[in-house]
Design a protein around this motif. Structure first.
Motif, PDB file in Angstrom:
ATOM      1  N   UNK A 153      -1.940  20.891  14.043  1.00  0.00           N
ATOM      2  CA  UNK A 153      -1.537  21.198  12.561  1.00  0.00           C
ATOM      3  C   UNK A 153      -0.751  20.056  11.839  1.00  0.00           C
ATOM      4  N   UNK A 154      -0.362  20.112  10.622  1.00  0.00           N
ATOM      5  CA  UNK A 154       0.129  18.890   9.965  1.00  0.00           C
ATOM      6  C   UNK A 154       1.563  18.884  10.283  1.00  0.00           C
ATOM      7  N   UNK A 155       2.166  17.619  10.398  1.00  0.00           N
ATOM      8  CA  UNK A 155       3.537  17.499  10.558  1.00  0.00           C
ATOM      9  C   UNK A 155       4.001  16.377   9.399  1.00  0.00           C
ATOM     10  N   UNK A 156       5.399  16.300   9.348  1.00  0.00           N
ATOM     11  CA  UNK A 156       5.816  15.302   8.759  1.00  0.00           C
ATOM     12  C   UNK A 156       6.245  14.382   9.783  1.00  0.00           C
TER      13      UNK A 156
ATOM     14  N   UNK B  49      -8.272   6.066   7.379  1.00  0.00           N
ATOM     15  CA  UNK B  49      -9.092   7.140   6.733  1.00  0.00           C
ATOM     16  C   UNK B  49      -9.268   8.291   7.798  1.00  0.00           C
ATOM     17  N   UNK B  50      -8.254   8.277   8.838  1.00  0.00           N
ATOM     18  CA  UNK B  50      -8.026   9.335   9.893  1.00  0.00           C
ATOM     19  C   UNK B  50      -7.211  10.349   9.471  1.00  0.00           C
ATOM     20  N   UNK B  51      -6.195  10.182   8.691  1.00  0.00           N
ATOM     21  CA  UNK B  51      -5.297  10.969   8.160  1.00  0.00           C
ATOM     22  C   UNK B  51      -4.984  10.962   6.667  1.00  0.00           C
ATOM     23  N   UNK B  52      -4.736  12.058   6.268  1.00  0.00           N
ATOM     24  CA  UNK B  52      -4.199  12.109   4.735  1.00  0.00           C
ATOM     25  C   UNK B  52      -2.804  12.483   4.518  1.00  0.00           C
ATOM     26  N   UNK B  53      -2.137  12.343   3.644  1.00  0.00           N
ATOM     27  CA  UNK B  53      -0.791  12.773   3.449  1.00  0.00           C
ATOM     28  C   UNK B  53      -0.756  13.480   2.191  1.00  0.00           C
ATOM     29  N   UNK B  54       0.328  14.188   1.994  1.00  0.00           N
ATOM     30  CA  UNK B  54       0.770  15.138   1.075  1.00  0.00           C
ATOM     31  C   UNK B  54       2.405  15.094   0.964  1.00  0.00           C
ATOM     32  N   UNK B  55       2.987  14.922  -0.173  1.00  0.00           N
ATOM     33  CA  UNK B  55       4.456  15.216  -0.360  1.00  0.00           C
ATOM     34  C   UNK B  55       4.755  16.416  -0.573  1.00  0.00           C
ATOM     35  N   UNK B  56       5.766  16.917   0.123  1.00  0.00           N
ATOM     36  CA  UNK B  56       6.270  18.141  -0.132  1.00  0.00           C
ATOM     37  C   UNK B  56       7.769  18.118  -0.646  1.00  0.00           C
ATOM     38  N   UNK B  57       8.174  18.683  -1.685  1.00  0.00           N
ATOM     39  CA  UNK B  57       9.779  18.862  -1.884  1.00  0.00           C
ATOM     40  C   UNK B  57      10.313  19.537  -1.119  1.00  0.00           C
ATOM     41  N   UNK B  58      11.548  19.039  -0.591  1.00  0.00           N
ATOM     42  CA  UNK B  58      12.651  19.777   0.331  1.00  0.00           C
ATOM     43  C   UNK B  58      13.893  19.921  -0.261  1.00  0.00           C
ATOM     44  N   UNK B  59      14.548  21.127   0.009  1.00  0.00           N
ATOM     45  CA  UNK B  59      15.600  21.647  -0.458  1.00  0.00           C
ATOM     46  C   UNK B  59      16.847  20.831   0.245  1.00  0.00           C
TER      47      UNK B  59
ATOM     48  N   UNK C  46       9.155  15.267   1.750  1.00  0.00           N
ATOM     49  CA  UNK C  46       8.632  14.987   3.031  1.00  0.00           C
ATOM     50  C   UNK C  46       7.400  14.479   3.015  1.00  0.00           C
ATOM     51  N   UNK C  47       6.695  13.483   3.505  1.00  0.00           N
ATOM     52  CA  UNK C  47       5.349  13.414   3.531  1.00  0.00           C
ATOM     53  C   UNK C  47       4.867  13.868   4.845  1.00  0.00           C
ATOM     54  N   UNK C  48       3.855  14.823   4.624  1.00  0.00           N
ATOM     55  CA  UNK C  48       3.281  15.378   5.618  1.00  0.00           C
ATOM     56  C   UNK C  48       1.850  14.820   5.901  1.00  0.00           C
ATOM     57  N   UNK C  49       1.597  14.752   7.190  1.00  0.00           N
ATOM     58  CA  UNK C  49       0.249  14.095   7.729  1.00  0.00           C
ATOM     59  C   UNK C  49      -0.687  15.172   8.290  1.00  0.00           C
TER      60      UNK C  49
END
Length: 105
Positions: free
Chosen positions: A21-24, A54-64, A69-72
């Motif tokens: 699964x993805x993790x930060x 190019x093995x992982x991608x990232x996405x930023x998720x707002x945190x309350x 957090x940058x998820x990988x």
């Protein structure tokens, strides 16, 4: 644990976690730290390299509860690479186990 052992398996541990699964970043550090002593200073350059490769991608998720957090997560090529590396790992460790146990002598 021997530093050279850690260097050799840390990437594989990260890829194995991300195959589930993805993790930060801090989650990855925390999970691996449960069994292998590592620092954040070791992890983030590794994650950057995996992204650059190019093995992982990232996405930023707002945190309350603080900063975003940058998820990988694994890319398609990361999933294929991880499968190959895990197969290689088990093949390698099987051979090392044989040698250490004296099964081949």
């Amino acid at each position: 644990m021997n530093t050279q052992f850690k260097k050799g398996v840390l990437e594989l541990c990260v890829l194995a976690l991300l195959s589930r699964k993805e993790y930060y970043g801090y989650e990855i550090v925390s999970l691996i730290s449960e069994t292998i002593e590592i620092s954040e200073g070791t992890m983030y350059p590794l994650l950057k390299r995996l992204k650059d490769d190019g093995l992982v991608s990232t996405r930023l998720v707002e945190s309350s509860q603080g900063p975003s957090r940058k998820y990988y997560s694994l890319t398609a090529s990361g999933q294929e690479y991880t499968k190959i590396k895990i197969d290689e790992w088990f093949d390698f460790t099987d051979h090392v186990d044989e040698l250490l146990k004296g099964d081949t002598l």
